[in-house]
Write a protein that holds these residues in place. Structure first.
Motif, PDB file in Angstrom:
ATOM      1  N   PHE A  11       0.852  -1.189   0.000  1.00 30.73           N
ATOM      2  CA  PHE A  11       0.000   0.000   0.000  1.00 30.73           C
ATOM      3  C   PHE A  11       0.890   1.243   0.000  1.00 30.73           C
ATOM      4  CE2 PHE A  11      -2.379  -3.257   2.452  1.00 30.73           C
ATOM      5  CZ  PHE A  11      -3.374  -3.488   1.517  1.00 30.73           C
ATOM      6  N   ALA A  12       0.262   2.390  -0.231  1.00 31.61           N
ATOM      7  CA  ALA A  12       1.020   3.645  -0.256  1.00 31.61           C
ATOM      8  C   ALA A  12       0.156   4.767   0.297  1.00 31.61           C
ATOM      9  CB  ALA A  12       1.469   3.980  -1.675  1.00 31.61           C
ATOM     10  N   THR A  13       0.828   5.750   0.889  1.00 30.63           N
ATOM     11  CA  THR A  13       0.158   6.986   1.295  1.00 30.63           C
ATOM     12  C   THR A  13       0.589   8.090   0.343  1.00 30.63           C
ATOM     13  OG1 THR A  13       1.914   7.727   2.779  1.00 30.63           O
ATOM     14  CG2 THR A  13       0.283   6.223   3.695  1.00 30.63           C
ATOM     15  N   CYS A  14      -0.242   9.160   0.257  1.00 34.25           N
ATOM     16  CA  CYS A  14       0.087  10.220  -0.708  1.00 34.25           C
ATOM     17  C   CYS A  14      -0.711  11.481  -0.398  1.00 34.25           C
ATOM     18  CB  CYS A  14      -0.241   9.734  -2.126  1.00 34.25           C
ATOM     19  SG  CYS A  14       0.346  10.816  -3.442  1.00 34.25           S
ATOM     20  N   VAL A  15      -0.117  12.629  -0.705  1.00 36.27           N
ATOM     21  CA  VAL A  15      -0.798  13.922  -0.729  1.00 36.27           C
ATOM     22  C   VAL A  15      -0.495  14.570  -2.072  1.00 36.27           C
ATOM     23  CG1 VAL A  15      -0.895  16.248   0.225  1.00 36.27           C
ATOM     24  CG2 VAL A  15      -0.777  14.299   1.758  1.00 36.27           C
ATOM     25  N   HIS A  16      -1.557  15.085  -2.728  1.00 39.37           N
ATOM     26  CA  HIS A  16      -1.366  15.755  -4.015  1.00 39.37           C
ATOM     27  C   HIS A  16      -1.955  17.153  -3.922  1.00 39.37           C
ATOM     28  CE1 HIS A  16      -1.877  16.775  -8.282  1.00 39.37           C
ATOM     29  NE2 HIS A  16      -0.912  15.903  -8.507  1.00 39.37           N
ATOM     30  N   LEU A  17      -1.195  18.149  -4.396  1.00 43.03           N
ATOM     31  CA  LEU A  17      -1.628  19.543  -4.349  1.00 43.03           C
ATOM     32  C   LEU A  17      -1.617  20.138  -5.751  1.00 43.03           C
ATOM     33  CD1 LEU A  17       0.697  20.861  -1.476  1.00 43.03           C
ATOM     34  CD2 LEU A  17      -1.599  19.959  -1.220  1.00 43.03           C
ATOM     35  N   ALA A  18      -2.625  20.959  -6.024  1.00 47.06           N
ATOM     36  CA  ALA A  18      -2.631  21.786  -7.235  1.00 47.06           C
ATOM     37  C   ALA A  18      -2.604  23.242  -6.781  1.00 47.06           C
ATOM     38  CB  ALA A  18      -3.878  21.507  -8.071  1.00 47.06           C
ATOM     39  N   ILE A  19      -1.543  23.970  -7.153  1.00 47.63           N
ATOM     40  CA  ILE A  19      -1.333  25.336  -6.668  1.00 47.63           C
ATOM     41  C   ILE A  19      -1.792  26.332  -7.734  1.00 47.63           C
ATOM     42  CG2 ILE A  19       0.383  26.970  -5.800  1.00 47.63           C
ATOM     43  CD1 ILE A  19       2.138  24.543  -5.116  1.00 47.63           C
ATOM     44  N   ASP A  20      -2.723  27.197  -7.347  1.00 47.73           N
ATOM     45  CA  ASP A  20      -3.180  28.292  -8.205  1.00 47.73           C
ATOM     46  C   ASP A  20      -2.456  29.548  -7.739  1.00 47.73           C
ATOM     47  OD1 ASP A  20      -4.446  30.241  -9.636  1.00 47.73           O
ATOM     48  OD2 ASP A  20      -6.458  29.833  -8.837  1.00 47.73           O
ATOM     49  N   VAL A  21      -1.401  29.906  -8.459  1.00 46.75           N
ATOM     50  CA  VAL A  21      -0.569  31.023  -8.018  1.00 46.75           C
ATOM     51  C   VAL A  21      -1.340  32.331  -8.062  1.00 46.75           C
ATOM     52  CG1 VAL A  21       1.513  32.350  -8.527  1.00 46.75           C
ATOM     53  CG2 VAL A  21       1.546  29.847  -8.723  1.00 46.75           C
ATOM     54  N   ALA A  22      -2.033  32.577  -9.176  1.00 44.54           N
ATOM     55  CA  ALA A  22      -2.750  33.848  -9.327  1.00 44.54           C
ATOM     56  C   ALA A  22      -3.864  33.968  -8.299  1.00 44.54           C
ATOM     57  CB  ALA A  22      -3.305  33.957 -10.743  1.00 44.54           C
ATOM     58  N   GLY A  23      -4.577  32.890  -8.039  1.00 46.90           N
ATOM     59  CA  GLY A  23      -5.692  32.934  -7.089  1.00 46.90           C
ATOM     60  C   GLY A  23      -5.259  32.808  -5.652  1.00 46.90           C
ATOM     61  N   GLY A  24      -4.006  32.479  -5.420  1.00 49.21           N
ATOM     62  CA  GLY A  24      -3.524  32.353  -4.045  1.00 49.21           C
ATOM     63  C   GLY A  24      -4.202  31.235  -3.288  1.00 49.21           C
ATOM     64  N   ARG A  25      -4.467  30.102  -3.990  1.00 47.85           N
ATOM     65  CA  ARG A  25      -5.150  28.992  -3.334  1.00 47.85           C
ATOM     66  C   ARG A  25      -4.480  27.674  -3.712  1.00 47.85           C
ATOM     67  NH1 ARG A  25      -9.458  30.652  -0.870  1.00 47.85           N
ATOM     68  NH2 ARG A  25     -10.304  28.552  -0.557  1.00 47.85           N
ATOM     69  N   VAL A  26      -4.732  26.668  -2.871  1.00 43.26           N
ATOM     70  CA  VAL A  26      -4.229  25.309  -3.116  1.00 43.26           C
ATOM     71  C   VAL A  26      -5.393  24.339  -2.990  1.00 43.26           C
ATOM     72  CG1 VAL A  26      -2.820  23.438  -2.168  1.00 43.26           C
ATOM     73  CG2 VAL A  26      -1.856  25.717  -2.347  1.00 43.26           C
ATOM     74  N   ARG A  27      -5.517  23.476  -3.990  1.00 43.51           N
ATOM     75  CA  ARG A  27      -6.523  22.406  -3.930  1.00 43.51           C
ATOM     76  C   ARG A  27      -5.762  21.101  -3.650  1.00 43.51           C
ATOM     77  NH1 ARG A  27     -11.771  21.875  -5.451  1.00 43.51           N
ATOM     78  NH2 ARG A  27     -12.500  19.798  -6.127  1.00 43.51           N
ATOM     79  N   MET A  28      -6.198  20.352  -2.628  1.00 46.67           N
ATOM     80  CA  MET A  28      -5.420  19.194  -2.215  1.00 46.67           C
ATOM     81  C   MET A  28      -6.308  17.997  -1.935  1.00 46.67           C
ATOM     82  SD  MET A  28      -4.397  20.350   1.682  1.00 46.67           S
ATOM     83  CE  MET A  28      -3.774  18.734   2.075  1.00 46.67           C
ATOM     84  N   ALA A  29      -5.743  16.813  -2.121  1.00 45.88           N
ATOM     85  CA  ALA A  29      -6.402  15.548  -1.789  1.00 45.88           C
ATOM     86  C   ALA A  29      -5.383  14.675  -1.067  1.00 45.88           C
ATOM     87  CB  ALA A  29      -6.926  14.860  -3.042  1.00 45.88           C
ATOM     88  N   ARG A  30      -5.904  13.849  -0.147  1.00 47.96           N
ATOM     89  CA  ARG A  30      -4.998  13.092   0.721  1.00 47.96           C
ATOM     90  C   ARG A  30      -5.429  11.635   0.789  1.00 47.96           C
ATOM     91  NH1 ARG A  30      -4.282  12.886   6.674  1.00 47.96           N
ATOM     92  NH2 ARG A  30      -6.282  13.954   6.874  1.00 47.96           N
TER      93      ARG A  30
END
Length: 717
Positions: free
Chosen positions: A584-603
């Motif tokens: 098995f594996a663990t993971c965190v993935h982030l998508a960074i919106d630089v202009a919007g100053g936000r991060v969308r993440m899933a864990r």
């Protein structure tokens, strides 16, 4: 004589058990063999019926504690009786140096001069055990044809008896040891005739008779007077039991040396407060005679050491056990070199130490300590193995060499006159493991130094322990370099430069063990920002590393085609299940919106990221997540958006950063939060170093550590 015991198995090998079970077949056969060969000690081992193990069945001529480390032996053990059974042949050890070279573990425990023969007890159909006999050091270094014939014939006879007994369902059992101490009787009966006792009683010096276990069977009045105890208090106990000032291991070593080598030994001891006594030990078949007298002034300075320097090991048993434990823990070649220089060299009086190896037909200096000028040693680096030097000889022949002075060395190697190294005596010790030379250890002395037989045996024995440690360490180093080279190849060699985002990463291999881990991280440019991932595959082996490489590739592929974080994790989860892996594996993935100053993440089962805001406060992002990757094909990984304004720092890490034996996980995470809060304004590379340097696992890591830091830059970069 019956072929085997007629009654139930003997429980503890007492005389009563032997009487109930019939004639002592093994004891009688061993006694007859020792008598024919004029051997002074011997033993019979029986092969366990269900295990590849030899068990000591009967001992003769020596106290059983002398062979306590070898009462039960695996067939793979590097001892003569096990080798005799494995190879079904007679094994001969002609002297102490040969014992130290071939069987270093025996020579370390019994560093005395004796010869030994071991042979299997086997027929054409089965092997039943082994027998060994030993002679004093006066025995010739070669086994005579007569002795060889007697040994072989006796072994064949006993093996046939054991076979017939097994066929009758009455296998041989352990028997009472021969020459075991008889009950001690007071008075003249234990010493002989009345006239002999009167004569000894009139002697002006002390006389004691000790059995094989060191117990006093007789002592004359002068012995009691010199030792400061009445004779009645001495009888029935080991000499040192009632005299605390005789409990030094050096004195016990003299007693053991006398019994095993069958040569007189002596020592001088201080009886408090100021009486120096000289002890002379005369060995016999059933014990020792001890002469005790007052030591003359010339003998007193050597009181703390035995007077027979030729038999005295420089290293005590306590030191040997300590060195053995330290060498067992040596994890790298440098560890071995440090132990040789810091512990073995000083314990034997050496000023400097060098460890040599060979590769590609040339000699290599693996390490050295103690030489004031390193160039004196390093000039031998790359010497061809065809050269005539003592180091090359030790490496290529596996034979030790001892040079007591510079003149002695230059006599054998005249070319050394042109290469003085400031030392005055040398021991060249081959390092032999698994039957082949793996290196050589050179001990150098600042003054001329003699190497008596006992000292040579101890040094050769220690070299055997060093060789095994060096072989393990070299394998460790090779595997360590291979494993972490593979790990580094599977991770990005550098992070991309992205507008609006600064990044820094650290990967630290585990310091405990040498297997590869499954930690990974990545940073992928995307339109309008970046995607970051960190994960950890279960396990520490090549399978985990290979799977880690596949997952990292899959995550990058899903990210490149525009999948959001939850989609990336769903696709990677399905891929892992389709690969059929049981990991098995663990993971965190982030998508960074630089202009919007936000991060969308899933864990997916991974430790929560930390977010340090521009105000310096740190949040633990305990956002909703899904199960581990590879667990459920229908799993969902909800995505969550969090603010990521300029000046913020995101910390993504694997559990190796905070998990450590004996450290509470919540406490470790809280400490990481505090460090990020207090140091978050540091340049990102310095911050990464600071966080890993002061983590819960900074010193000893049972797991790998991966850390990925992201900082949002003002003005989008």
């Amino acid at each position: 004589m019956s072929d085997a015991s007629d009654g139930p198995p003997s429980g503890d090998g007492t005389a009563g058990d032997a009487a109930r079970t019939g004639a002592p077949v093994l004891s009688l056969a061993l006694a007859s063999l020792m008598d024919d060969l004029r051997a002074h000690a011997g033993a019979v081992y029986l092969l366990h019926p269900q295990e590849p193990v030899l068990e000591l069945a009967v001992m003769a001529g020596l106290p059983r504690p002398f062979v306590a480390p070898w009462e039960r032996l695996g067939l793979s053990a590097k001892v003569p009786v096990a080798q005799a059974v494995r190879e079904r042949r007679l094994v001969w050890v002609g002297d102490g140096e040969e014992m130290a070279r071939r069987f270093p573990r025996i020579a370390v425990v019994l560093p005395y001069a004796f010869t030994l023969a071991a042979l299997p007890l086997a027929t054409g159909r089965a092997t039943y055990g082994a027998v060994f006999v030993a002679w004093p050091s006066t025995h010739p270094a070669e086994l005579s044809e007569r002795e060889r014939g007697l040994l072989t014939a006796a072994g064949d006879r006993l093996a046939r008896r054991l076979e017939r007994a097994a066929e009758k369902g009455r296998p041989a059992r352990p028997e009472p040891d021969l020459l075991s101490p008889a009950p001690v009787a007071a008075g003249v009966g234990t010493f002989g005739s009345l006239e002999a006792a009167r004569m000894v009683a009139r002697l002006p010096y002390g006389m004691c008779a000790l059995d094989l276990d060191g117990r006093v069977g007789y002592a004359n009045p002068a012995a009691g007077e010199l030792l400061g105890l009445p004779v009645s208090a001495l009888l029935g106990s080991p000499l040192w039991a009632n005299l605390p000032w005789l409990t030094d291991p050096v004195y016990e070593d003299r007693y053991r040396a006398a019994l095993i080598s069958r040569r007189p030994t002596s020592f001088v001891a201080l009886r408090p407060p100021a009486d120096w006594l000289s002890f002379r030990l005369y060995p016999g078949a059933d014990g020792l005679s001890v002469r005790i007298s007052r030591a003359g002034p010339r003998a007193r300075p050597g009181a703390e050491r035995p007077s027979d320097a030729d038999d005295v090991p420089l290293v005590t048993m306590t030191q040997v056990l300590g060195l053995t434990g330290a060498l067992t823990e040596a994890a790298s070649v440098q560890d071995v070199i440090d132990l040789v220089a810091d512990e073995i060299g000083p314990s034997v009086g050496a000023r400097a130490a060098v460890v040599l190896g060979s590769q590609g037909g040339r000699m290599h200096v693996l390490g050295h300590r103690g030489y004031p000028d390193a160039r004196l040693v390093e000039r031998f680096e790359g010497t061809p193995l065809t050269a005539r030097t003592p180091g090359v000889r030790a490496l290529t022949t596996g034979l030790p060499a001892f040079f007591e002075s510079r003149a002695h060395l230059e006599q054998v190697y005249p070319e050394r006159e042109a290469t003085p190294d400031t030392m005055a005596a040398w021991a060249y010790l081959p390092l032999i493991a698994s039957g082949r030379p793996v290196g050589a250890c050179v001990l150098a002395y600042a003054e001329p130094h003699t190497f008596p037989t006992g000292e040579r045996a101890v040094l050769t024995s220690l070299s055997g322990l060093v060789a095994q440690a060096l072989e393990r360490a070299r394998l460790y180093d090779v595997k360590h370099r291979l494993a972490h080279g593979l790990q580094a190849a599977l991770l990005p060699d550098s992070l991309p430069s992205l507008p609006g985002v600064e990044a820094a990463a650290r990967y630290l291999p585990a310091t405990e063990g040498m297997e590869i881990g499954g930690d990974f991280y990545d940073l992928v440019p995307t339109p309008g920002g970046a995607a970051a991932v960190i994960g950890d595959v279960e396990g520490h082996n090549v399978t985990a590393a290979a799977l880690m490489g596949q997952l990292r590739t899959a995550v990058r592929a899903y990210t490149t085609v525009g999948q959001p974080p939850d989609g990336v994790l769903r696709g990677t989860n399905r891929l892992l299940i389709e690969l059929g892996s049981d990991l098995f594996a663990t993971c965190v993935h982030l998508a960074i919106d630089v202009a919007g100053g936000r991060v969308r993440m899933a864990r997916a089962g991974h430790p929560p990221p930390l977010l340090r805001g521009p105000d310096g406060r740190v949040r633990t992002l305990e956002v909703p997540g899904g199960p581990l990757l590879g667990f459920d094909p229908d799993a969902r990984y909800p995505a969550t958006e969090v603010p990521f304004p300029p000046g913020s720092v995101l910390a993504l890490y694997t559990d190796g950063l905070i998990e450590s034996p004996g450290v509470d996980l919540d406490d470790a995470l809280a400490a990481l939060v505090r460090r990020l809060a207090s140091s978050g304004d540091l340049p990102l590379e310095e911050l990464a170093d600071h966080l890993v340097r002061h983590s819960a696992t900074a010193r000893r890591r049972s797991d790998d550590v991966a850390l990925l830091l992201l900082r949002a830059l003002p003005g989008g970069g």
